[in-house]
Design an enzyme around this catalytic site. Structure first.
Site, PDB file in Angstrom:
ATOM      1  N   HIS A 135       1.025  -1.244   0.029  1.00 48.00           N
ATOM      2  CA  HIS A 135       0.415   0.151  -0.182  1.00 48.00           C
ATOM      3  C   HIS A 135       0.854   1.069   0.189  1.00 48.00           C
ATOM      4  O   HIS A 135       1.888   1.318   0.857  1.00 48.00           O
ATOM      5  CB  HIS A 135      -0.511  -0.063   1.010  1.00 48.00           C
ATOM      6  CG  HIS A 135      -1.817   1.333   1.543  1.00 48.00           C
ATOM      7  ND1 HIS A 135      -1.887   1.972   1.532  1.00 48.00           N
ATOM      8  CD2 HIS A 135      -3.140   1.032   1.465  1.00 48.00           C
ATOM      9  CE1 HIS A 135      -3.026   3.105   1.891  1.00 48.00           C
ATOM     10  NE2 HIS A 135      -4.015   2.106   1.117  1.00 48.00           N
ATOM     11  N   CYS A 378      -4.916   2.763  -3.691  1.00 51.38           N
ATOM     12  CA  CYS A 378      -3.632   3.207  -2.983  1.00 51.38           C
ATOM     13  C   CYS A 378      -1.988   1.909  -3.132  1.00 51.38           C
ATOM     14  O   CYS A 378      -1.079   1.482  -2.515  1.00 51.38           O
ATOM     15  CB  CYS A 378      -3.386   2.942  -1.502  1.00 51.38           C
ATOM     16  SG  CYS A 378      -4.479   4.562  -1.316  1.00 51.38           S
TER      17      CYS A 378
HETATM   18  N1  PMP Z   1      -1.725  -0.133   4.335  1.00 54.78           N
HETATM   19  C1  PMP Z   1      -3.199  -1.452   4.016  1.00 54.78           C
HETATM   20  C2  PMP Z   1      -2.726  -2.862   3.639  1.00 54.78           C
HETATM   21  C3  PMP Z   1      -4.191  -0.475   4.287  1.00 54.78           C
HETATM   22  O1  PMP Z   1      -5.106  -1.706   3.845  1.00 54.78           O
HETATM   23  C4  PMP Z   1      -4.252   0.456   4.224  1.00 54.78           C
HETATM   24  C5  PMP Z   1      -6.151   1.153   4.455  1.00 54.78           C
HETATM   25  N2  PMP Z   1      -6.594   1.120   2.434  1.00 54.78           N
HETATM   26  C6  PMP Z   1      -3.209   1.294   4.875  1.00 54.78           C
HETATM   27  C7  PMP Z   1      -2.195   1.657   4.915  1.00 54.78           C
HETATM   28  C8  PMP Z   1      -3.543   2.473   4.987  1.00 54.78           C
HETATM   29  O2  PMP Z   1      -4.809   2.981   6.033  1.00 54.78           O
HETATM   30  P1  PMP Z   1      -5.429   4.719   6.670  1.00 54.78           P
HETATM   31  O3  PMP Z   1      -5.588   5.153   5.437  1.00 54.78           O
HETATM   32  O4  PMP Z   1      -6.026   4.211   7.557  1.00 54.78           O
HETATM   33  O5  PMP Z   1      -3.973   5.443   7.232  1.00 54.78           O
END
Ligand code: PMP
Length: 421
Positions: A135, A378
């Site tokens: 991500h 993302c």
């Molecule tokens: N890492 C992973 C694997 C995720 O799925 C997400 C959320 N989509 C994030 C990081 C980031 O989380 P947040 O947007 O709540 O900071």
């Protein structure tokens, strides 16, 4: 099977009981954000109605009660993930928590933080290793750290299904590796990383491990102390809790040696006009006013999950994921990303629909009351490697049923025909 009858449990989530676009809502987007049970909503409201006050400050009764409840939430979250309370620092989300670690290493690399921080310093030519499936939250902070320190960012490549193995990691990690950062569970492929082997690999070269536990903490039993990772991050909103709150876990000794990148009130002991001394962890990473009602709500959320039984949640999601995967496999023109049938897959399936843009597929499903995620989730580098710009992702949680999956599968079978394919 879940401890409470599933229908009963689903009724705890008020949002799920509604029609969207004239159809009963089928919510299959919990990997993006999860819905909250009434007890979590109530816990936050009750705190705000009865005890809201500034924590760790003031001598009045409400402040003392608020502090006790706030710290009690920290203890509950720590217990839930196999950590001690002082190994849990509140952050604004998982992204923020990952940034905290990368920024702190940057601070140490600039020679700040005293003797204790020197072990974290990254020098030109040192290596930071991530995976190609990360991500952006667990990629860009490391890109920035590399750019600032002259370190080299390397990555463990994925195969045509978006998967990688411990052998792929062994081929990339070297004596120069200082940080090994990876997701426990991929938010696109649903692959589960071999954490114990990766921790051993990192330890063999003296590298720090940073676990992105966003997609594991909500869905599977997690014992961070037993896993032995150095740092971990996860978000409250993906585990039946509120937005605006993330968790940074660090081994006690490391967290106390790590220099804070964000400074200010509530994280200090002594301040002069020239310098400041910082509190031990976790307060040294909690500068300024904290998300108190959110932490209390997360405390209630982990209580709810523990009562439901996390092993049962995992089993339930495995069954739904298998149903999703099998059903989608039978629909012509879909390309499923991630582990093959029979291999472990977390409760999500991402796929490409031949000839139909993911956003069009998403709109088609939305018109039928089905909420899924579309886009690159993302994870642009991963999608680029797979030859895609976007995919459709269906993800489940404890409140989803086989009926949800079946309604989704029936609609998904209609996507290509609808577009004349
Ligand atoms: N890492 C992973 C694997 C995720 O799925 C997400 C959320 N989509 C994030 C990081 C980031 O989380 P947040 O947007 O709540 O900071």
């Amino acid at each position: 099977s879940l401890t409470a009858p599933l229908a009963e449990l689903r009724a705890d989530f008020p949002l799920l009981d509604q029609n969207v676009n004239g159809h009963p809502l089928v919510y299959l987007d919990s990997a993006a954000t999860a819905q909250r049970p009434q007890v979590v909503l109530d816990a936050e409201l009750e705190y705000l109605e009865k005890r809201n006050a500034a924590v760790h400050r003031g001598a009045h009764t409400l402040a003392a009660e608020a502090t006790e409840e706030f710290e009690g939430a920290r203890e509950a979250v720590a217990r839930f993930v196999g950590a001690r309370a002082d190994e849990i620092a509140w952050q604004s989300n998982a992204t923020d928590a990952l940034n905290t670690v990368a920024l702190a290493i940057g601070v140490a690399s600039r020679g700040r933080g005293g003797e204790a921080a020197r072990r974290f310093a990254v020098r030109p030519g040192d290596e930071i290793v991530v995976t190609e499936a990360e991500h952006h939250a667990n990629l860009i902070p490391w890109q920035e750290l590399a750019a600032q320190t002259g370190a080299v960012l390397r990555y463990i490549p994925v195969d045509d299904n978006g998967l990688w193995t411990i052998d792929d990691a062994r081929a990339v990690v070297t004596e120069k590796t200082r940080v090994l950062a990876f997701a426990h569970v991929s938010n696109v492929t649903g692959m589960v990383a071999p954490v114990p082997e990766l921790v051993e690999l990192a330890a063999s070269v003296g590298a720090l491990t940073v676990l992105d536990a966003c997609q594991s903490a909500p869905h599977r039993p997690l014992d961070l102390n037993a896993l032995g990772v150095d740092f971990a991050a996860f978000s409250a909103h993906k585990m039946l809790g509120p937005t605006g709150l993330g968790v940074l876990y660090g081994k006690r000794e490391l967290l106390n040696a790590l220099p804070p990148a964000r400074t200010g009130g509530s994280m200090i002991t002594t301040v002069t006009m020239e310098r400041a001394e910082f509190l031990p962890a976790p307060q040294r990473f909690e500068a300024g006013t904290q998300p108190v009602s959110q932490a209390i709500a997360l405390g209630a959320a982990v209580g709810y999950l523990a009562d439901a039984g996390v092993p049962a949640v995992l089993e339930h999601e495995h069954a739904l994921a298998a149903r999703l995967y099998e059903g989608l496999s039978e629909i012509p023109g879909l390309r499923l990303i991630g582990p093959a049938a029979g291999e472990e897959r977390a409760g999500l399936v991402a796929f490409d629909v031949a000839g139909v843009h993911a956003h069009d597929a998403g709109q088609f499903l939305d018109a039928r009351g089905i909420a899924v995620r579309v886009g690159h989730h993302c994870a642009q580098p991963l999608h680029r490697r797979l030859g895609l710009t976007a995919s459709v992702r269906a993800s489940v949680y404890l409140y989803n049923t086989a009926d949800d999956v079946d309604a989704f599968l029936e609609a998904a079978a209609g996507i290509r025909p609808y577009f004349g394919l």
